[in-house]
Design an enzyme around this catalytic site. Structure first.
Site, PDB file in Angstrom:
ATOM      1  N   SER A  24     -25.775 -30.117 -41.332  1.00  0.00           N
ATOM      2  CA  SER A  24     -24.805 -29.017 -41.195  1.00  0.00           C
ATOM      3  C   SER A  24     -23.536 -29.507 -40.489  1.00  0.00           C
ATOM      4  CB  SER A  24     -25.429 -27.825 -40.444  1.00  0.00           C
ATOM      5  OG  SER A  24     -25.662 -28.138 -39.090  1.00  0.00           O
ATOM      6  N   LYS A  25     -23.690 -30.412 -39.530  1.00  0.00           N
ATOM      7  CA  LYS A  25     -22.500 -30.961 -38.862  1.00  0.00           C
ATOM      8  C   LYS A  25     -21.708 -31.832 -39.845  1.00  0.00           C
ATOM      9  CE  LYS A  25     -21.458 -30.745 -34.973  1.00  0.00           C
ATOM     10  NZ  LYS A  25     -20.632 -29.748 -34.210  1.00  0.00           N
ATOM     11  N   LYS A  68     -33.111 -29.873 -24.026  1.00  0.00           N
ATOM     12  CA  LYS A  68     -32.723 -31.239 -24.363  1.00  0.00           C
ATOM     13  C   LYS A  68     -33.458 -32.209 -23.433  1.00  0.00           C
ATOM     14  CE  LYS A  68     -29.441 -29.974 -27.406  1.00  0.00           C
ATOM     15  NZ  LYS A  68     -28.926 -28.689 -27.143  1.00  0.00           N
ATOM     16  N   THR A  91     -20.592 -35.192 -34.139  1.00  0.00           N
ATOM     17  CA  THR A  91     -21.658 -35.926 -33.447  1.00  0.00           C
ATOM     18  C   THR A  91     -21.877 -37.279 -34.123  1.00  0.00           C
ATOM     19  OG1 THR A  91     -24.049 -35.922 -33.091  1.00  0.00           O
ATOM     20  CG2 THR A  91     -23.274 -34.592 -34.893  1.00  0.00           C
ATOM     21  N   ASP A  92     -22.512 -38.199 -33.405  1.00  0.00           N
ATOM     22  CA  ASP A  92     -22.866 -39.483 -34.036  1.00  0.00           C
ATOM     23  C   ASP A  92     -24.053 -39.323 -34.993  1.00  0.00           C
ATOM     24  OD1 ASP A  92     -24.880 -39.114 -32.143  1.00  0.00           O
ATOM     25  OD2 ASP A  92     -24.652 -41.078 -31.193  1.00  0.00           O
ATOM     26  N   ASP A 144     -18.129 -13.943 -32.453  1.00  0.00           N
ATOM     27  CA  ASP A 144     -18.726 -14.919 -33.366  1.00  0.00           C
ATOM     28  C   ASP A 144     -17.613 -15.657 -34.126  1.00  0.00           C
ATOM     29  OD1 ASP A 144     -20.128 -16.144 -35.479  1.00  0.00           O
ATOM     30  OD2 ASP A 144     -21.560 -14.495 -35.616  1.00  0.00           O
ATOM     31  N   ALA A 192     -21.587 -24.303 -31.878  1.00  0.00           N
ATOM     32  CA  ALA A 192     -22.547 -24.781 -32.884  1.00  0.00           C
ATOM     33  C   ALA A 192     -23.947 -24.411 -32.439  1.00  0.00           C
ATOM     34  CB  ALA A 192     -22.452 -26.302 -33.019  1.00  0.00           C
ATOM     35  N   TYR A 224     -29.829 -30.071 -38.717  1.00  0.00           N
ATOM     36  CA  TYR A 224     -28.690 -30.008 -37.781  1.00  0.00           C
ATOM     37  C   TYR A 224     -27.595 -30.985 -38.190  1.00  0.00           C
ATOM     38  CZ  TYR A 224     -25.931 -31.442 -33.716  1.00  0.00           C
ATOM     39  OH  TYR A 224     -24.889 -31.796 -32.894  1.00  0.00           O
ATOM     40  N   SER A 225     -27.965 -32.265 -38.366  1.00  0.00           N
ATOM     41  CA  SER A 225     -26.909 -33.253 -38.622  1.00  0.00           C
ATOM     42  C   SER A 225     -26.290 -33.047 -40.007  1.00  0.00           C
ATOM     43  CB  SER A 225     -27.411 -34.686 -38.435  1.00  0.00           C
ATOM     44  OG  SER A 225     -28.553 -34.936 -39.199  1.00  0.00           O
ATOM     45  N   TYR A 285     -44.262 -26.907 -28.170  1.00  0.00           N
ATOM     46  CA  TYR A 285     -45.067 -27.978 -27.594  1.00  0.00           C
ATOM     47  C   TYR A 285     -46.559 -27.815 -27.862  1.00  0.00           C
ATOM     48  CZ  TYR A 285     -40.735 -29.868 -26.145  1.00  0.00           C
ATOM     49  OH  TYR A 285     -39.475 -30.418 -26.192  1.00  0.00           O
TER      50      TYR A 285
HETATM   51  P1  NAD Z   1     -24.749 -25.868 -26.650  1.00  0.00           P
HETATM   52  O1  NAD Z   1     -25.875 -25.521 -27.572  1.00  0.00           O
HETATM   53  O2  NAD Z   1     -25.029 -26.108 -25.215  1.00  0.00           O
HETATM   54  O3  NAD Z   1     -23.646 -24.713 -26.716  1.00  0.00           O
HETATM   55  C1  NAD Z   1     -23.222 -24.133 -27.925  1.00  0.00           C
HETATM   56  C2  NAD Z   1     -22.349 -22.929 -27.579  1.00  0.00           C
HETATM   57  O4  NAD Z   1     -21.876 -22.365 -28.808  1.00  0.00           O
HETATM   58  C3  NAD Z   1     -23.113 -21.806 -26.855  1.00  0.00           C
HETATM   59  O5  NAD Z   1     -22.344 -21.327 -25.779  1.00  0.00           O
HETATM   60  C4  NAD Z   1     -23.297 -20.747 -27.923  1.00  0.00           C
HETATM   61  O6  NAD Z   1     -23.379 -19.430 -27.401  1.00  0.00           O
HETATM   62  C5  NAD Z   1     -22.053 -20.948 -28.768  1.00  0.00           C
HETATM   63  N1  NAD Z   1     -22.220 -20.474 -30.157  1.00  0.00           N
HETATM   64  C6  NAD Z   1     -23.240 -20.718 -31.001  1.00  0.00           C
HETATM   65  N2  NAD Z   1     -23.030 -20.068 -32.166  1.00  0.00           N
HETATM   66  C7  NAD Z   1     -21.838 -19.438 -32.062  1.00  0.00           C
HETATM   67  C8  NAD Z   1     -21.076 -18.630 -32.952  1.00  0.00           C
HETATM   68  N3  NAD Z   1     -21.502 -18.345 -34.192  1.00  0.00           N
HETATM   69  N4  NAD Z   1     -19.884 -18.144 -32.520  1.00  0.00           N
HETATM   70  C9  NAD Z   1     -19.437 -18.415 -31.260  1.00  0.00           C
HETATM   71  N5  NAD Z   1     -20.122 -19.163 -30.382  1.00  0.00           N
HETATM   72  C10 NAD Z   1     -21.311 -19.677 -30.779  1.00  0.00           C
HETATM   73  O7  NAD Z   1     -24.033 -27.108 -27.317  1.00  0.00           O
HETATM   74  P2  NAD Z   1     -23.399 -28.409 -26.615  1.00  0.00           P
HETATM   75  O8  NAD Z   1     -24.476 -29.365 -26.311  1.00  0.00           O
HETATM   76  O9  NAD Z   1     -22.460 -27.987 -25.571  1.00  0.00           O
HETATM   77  O10 NAD Z   1     -22.596 -29.011 -27.865  1.00  0.00           O
HETATM   78  C11 NAD Z   1     -21.249 -28.617 -28.126  1.00  0.00           C
HETATM   79  C12 NAD Z   1     -20.764 -29.299 -29.387  1.00  0.00           C
HETATM   80  O11 NAD Z   1     -20.839 -30.703 -29.237  1.00  0.00           O
HETATM   81  C13 NAD Z   1     -21.591 -28.962 -30.635  1.00  0.00           C
HETATM   82  O12 NAD Z   1     -20.703 -28.830 -31.720  1.00  0.00           O
HETATM   83  C14 NAD Z   1     -22.489 -30.181 -30.823  1.00  0.00           C
HETATM   84  O13 NAD Z   1     -22.805 -30.362 -32.181  1.00  0.00           O
HETATM   85  C15 NAD Z   1     -21.593 -31.278 -30.300  1.00  0.00           C
HETATM   86  N6  NAD Z   1     -22.295 -32.439 -29.742  1.00  0.00           N
HETATM   87  C16 NAD Z   1     -23.192 -32.274 -28.702  1.00  0.00           C
HETATM   88  C17 NAD Z   1     -23.794 -33.389 -28.145  1.00  0.00           C
HETATM   89  C18 NAD Z   1     -24.780 -33.281 -27.011  1.00  0.00           C
HETATM   90  O14 NAD Z   1     -25.359 -34.300 -26.620  1.00  0.00           O
HETATM   91  N7  NAD Z   1     -25.002 -32.124 -26.427  1.00  0.00           N
HETATM   92  C19 NAD Z   1     -23.508 -34.678 -28.656  1.00  0.00           C
HETATM   93  C20 NAD Z   1     -22.632 -34.784 -29.742  1.00  0.00           C
HETATM   94  C21 NAD Z   1     -22.009 -33.663 -30.260  1.00  0.00           C
HETATM   95  O1  DAU Z   2     -26.433 -37.874 -30.600  1.00  0.00           O
HETATM   96  C1  DAU Z   2     -25.784 -36.660 -30.373  1.00  0.00           C
HETATM   97  C2  DAU Z   2     -26.792 -35.524 -30.433  1.00  0.00           C
HETATM   98  O2  DAU Z   2     -27.600 -35.627 -29.267  1.00  0.00           O
HETATM   99  C3  DAU Z   2     -26.123 -34.157 -30.513  1.00  0.00           C
HETATM  100  O3  DAU Z   2     -25.412 -34.050 -31.709  1.00  0.00           O
HETATM  101  C4  DAU Z   2     -27.158 -33.031 -30.413  1.00  0.00           C
HETATM  102  O4  DAU Z   2     -26.502 -31.774 -30.352  1.00  0.00           O
HETATM  103  C5  DAU Z   2     -27.971 -33.233 -29.150  1.00  0.00           C
HETATM  104  O5  DAU Z   2     -28.997 -32.257 -29.094  1.00  0.00           O
HETATM  105  C6  DAU Z   2     -28.582 -34.636 -29.111  1.00  0.00           C
HETATM  106  O6  DAU Z   2     -29.609 -34.775 -30.138  1.00  0.00           O
HETATM  107  P1  DAU Z   2     -30.987 -35.548 -29.851  1.00  0.00           P
HETATM  108  O7  DAU Z   2     -31.973 -35.094 -30.849  1.00  0.00           O
HETATM  109  O8  DAU Z   2     -30.770 -37.010 -29.712  1.00  0.00           O
HETATM  110  O9  DAU Z   2     -31.299 -34.964 -28.368  1.00  0.00           O
HETATM  111  P2  DAU Z   2     -32.665 -34.448 -27.686  1.00  0.00           P
HETATM  112  O10 DAU Z   2     -32.337 -34.230 -26.245  1.00  0.00           O
HETATM  113  O11 DAU Z   2     -33.273 -33.326 -28.431  1.00  0.00           O
HETATM  114  O12 DAU Z   2     -33.617 -35.697 -27.808  1.00  0.00           O
HETATM  115  C7  DAU Z   2     -33.266 -36.962 -27.263  1.00  0.00           C
HETATM  116  C8  DAU Z   2     -34.401 -37.924 -27.573  1.00  0.00           C
HETATM  117  O13 DAU Z   2     -35.552 -37.538 -26.814  1.00  0.00           O
HETATM  118  C9  DAU Z   2     -34.842 -37.894 -29.025  1.00  0.00           C
HETATM  119  O14 DAU Z   2     -35.219 -39.213 -29.401  1.00  0.00           O
HETATM  120  C10 DAU Z   2     -36.068 -36.988 -29.025  1.00  0.00           C
HETATM  121  C11 DAU Z   2     -36.686 -37.251 -27.664  1.00  0.00           C
HETATM  122  N1  DAU Z   2     -37.400 -36.111 -27.037  1.00  0.00           N
HETATM  123  C12 DAU Z   2     -36.726 -34.932 -26.914  1.00  0.00           C
HETATM  124  C13 DAU Z   2     -37.340 -33.849 -26.317  1.00  0.00           C
HETATM  125  C14 DAU Z   2     -36.619 -32.514 -26.192  1.00  0.00           C
HETATM  126  C15 DAU Z   2     -38.682 -36.276 -26.542  1.00  0.00           C
HETATM  127  O15 DAU Z   2     -39.276 -37.360 -26.646  1.00  0.00           O
HETATM  128  N2  DAU Z   2     -39.286 -35.198 -25.952  1.00  0.00           N
HETATM  129  C16 DAU Z   2     -38.679 -33.980 -25.832  1.00  0.00           C
HETATM  130  O16 DAU Z   2     -39.305 -33.027 -25.298  1.00  0.00           O
END
Ligand code: NAD
Ligand code: DAU
Length: 362
Positions: free
Chosen positions: A162-163, A198, A134-135, A60, A84, A159-160, A352
């Site tokens: 905390s980021k 997602k 993140t954005d 962790d 995260a 979430y945002s 859902y």
């Molecule tokens: P993810 O949820 O797929 O993976 C997160 C990973 O972090 C997992 O492997 C989990 O086990 C690990 N983790 C969680 N808590 C932990 C802890 N306390 N100690 C150690 N490991 C821990 O996330 P992702 O989509 O790969 O995102 C990675 C990073 O990028 C995050 O910081 C997220 O905020 C950022 N980000 C993601 C996106 C996106 O679209 N996925 C976009 C912008 C920014």
């Molecule tokens: O912009 C960066 C962010 O993108 C990251 O920081 C986050 O970690 C990542 O999860 C993502 O956030 P979003 O909330 O944009 O992603 P998500 O895939 O959850 O949703 C994308 C869009 O789709 C959002 O407008 C919500 C919508 N959605 C999502 C799901 C899961 C639906 O309409 N139906 C769904 O079932």
């Protein structure tokens, strides 16, 4: 030679990043620290598990003793911090884990890096701490305009928020202690190994299973989609050439409404595997459901700074990236079944069934 601590390397972006690093010519040792939450899957890196440059540590980021022992024992000089809690819907249902990992976990890493690297007063050293943000910290855009590195913070989900808190901590460690910090703000990633909560992998999975495709609200929310490999290449570029204290916005120039994405996936999967057993096209599965509370309307990135200063541009068009992504999920049914375990099914049912109530139509 660098000793890189990658946090969260068993998650979606982290696993793609580690694979890219090990496939490149760089002679870097990679230490992957991951807690293996529901989103972390060590199988995501099965193909590199035996590489002598790769070490997995199950733990962790909030565990200070463990983090300290890694910094000393592995002579860490570079951190790429992905770990995260990353899913907005989960942060609305249960924000505690987000505050712990995203804020306290980031603080722990910063504090240990600062102490281990003894950087007070030194600005020119080889250490690098790249904080992956993140954005979403910038809030929600109207129909026009873009996020840049200068956009004011306006986070709107747990979430945002905390980021954003972790970004402020990271910047404070640069300004106060001289920690050689870099921050990236990227838009929505998609590609192989993304957990099917997602939007894109959830819709692919439901299309394959013939389940309803839950679109939130009117489906007109816009995201700026970035293929994960492009994002990982951008991170390498920032590590190599970025200036400490700077942040870099990373986007794919791919703004799409959610409905556009879902319809495109339906049509692509119909084409690749044929229509549903009923003979209906998959668009018939689209179901408008109650909106996400506080749902940000539009995200879009102006990636001009990283393009101008570091020469990075995305290589994949959305058409290429989404085709690769769908093909990957079609070829990795076992992976998908593996992550769709009992815990995920319970989460899905709860999320859902709660949303079905007051569906909106576009
Ligand atoms: P993810 O949820 O797929 O993976 C997160 C990973 O972090 C997992 O492997 C989990 O086990 C690990 N983790 C969680 N808590 C932990 C802890 N306390 N100690 C150690 N490991 C821990 O996330 P992702 O989509 O790969 O995102 C990675 C990073 O990028 C995050 O910081 C997220 O905020 C950022 N980000 C993601 C996106 C996106 O679209 N996925 C976009 C912008 C920014
Ligand atoms: O912009 C960066 C962010 O993108 C990251 O920081 C986050 O970690 C990542 O999860 C993502 O956030 P979003 O909330 O944009 O992603 P998500 O895939 O959850 O949703 C994308 C869009 O789709 C959002 O407008 C919500 C919508 N959605 C999502 C799901 C899961 C639906 O309409 N139906 C769904 O079932």
């Amino acid at each position: 030679m660098r000793n890189v601590l990658v946090t969260g390397g068993c998650g979606f972006i982290g696993a793609n990043f580690i694979r890219l690093l090990l496939a490149s010519a760089k002679d870097w040792q990679v230490i992957n620290l991951d807690k293996l939450t529901y989103a972390g899957n060590p199988e995501n890196l099965d193909d590199v598990a035996d590489d002598s440059r790769y070490t997995f540590v199950h733990g962790d980021i909030c565990d200070r003793e463990l983090v300290e022992s890694l910094f000393i024992g592995q002579a860490i000089d570079t951190v790429v911090h992905f770990a995260a809690e990353s899913h907005v819907d989960r942060s609305i249902e249960g924000p505690d884990a987000f505050m712990r990992t995203n804020i306290h976990g980031t603080f722990t890493l910063l504090e240990v890096a600062k102490n281990s690297w003894s950087v007070v007063g030194k600005r020119k050293n080889p250490y690098r701490f790249l904080h992956v943000s993140t954005d979403e910290v910038f809030g929600s855009l109207g129909p026009t305009g873009y996020f840049t590195e200068e956009t004011a913070y306006d986070p709107r989900s747990p979430y945002s928020a905390s980021k954003a808190a972790s970004d402020h901590l990271a910047r404070a460690y640069f300004h106060t202690y001289g920690l050689p910090l870099l921050i990236t703000h990227c838009s929505n990633n998609y590609g192989p190994y993304q957990f099917p909560e997602k939007l894109i992998p959830l819709m692919i999975n439901n299309c394959l299973q013939g389940k309803p495709l839950p679109v939130y609200g009117d489906g007109a929310n816009v995201r700026d989609w970035l293929y994960v490999e492009d994002h990982c290449e951008a991170i390498v570029r920032v590590l190599d050439q970025g200036r400490p204290g700077e942040s870099y916005a990373i986007g794919g120039h791919n703004e799409k409404k959610n409905t556009e994405i879902v319809e495109l996936l339906c049509d692509m999967i119909d084409r690749k595997v044929g229509p549903l057993p009923s003979g209906n096209p998959r668009r018939s599965l689209i179901t408008y459901v109650r909106d996400r509370p506080g749902h940000d309307r539009r995200y879009a990135i102006d990636a001009g700074k990283i393009e101008r200063e570091l020469g990075w541009t995305p290589r994949f068009t959305f058409a290429e990236g989404i085709e690769r992504t769908v093909d990957w999920y079609l070829a990795h049914g076992d992976w998908l079944q593996g992550v769709l375990n009992g815990t995920y099914q319970q989460y899905y049912q709860k999320m859902y069934s709660d949303r079905q109530g007051a569906a909106e139509t576009p």
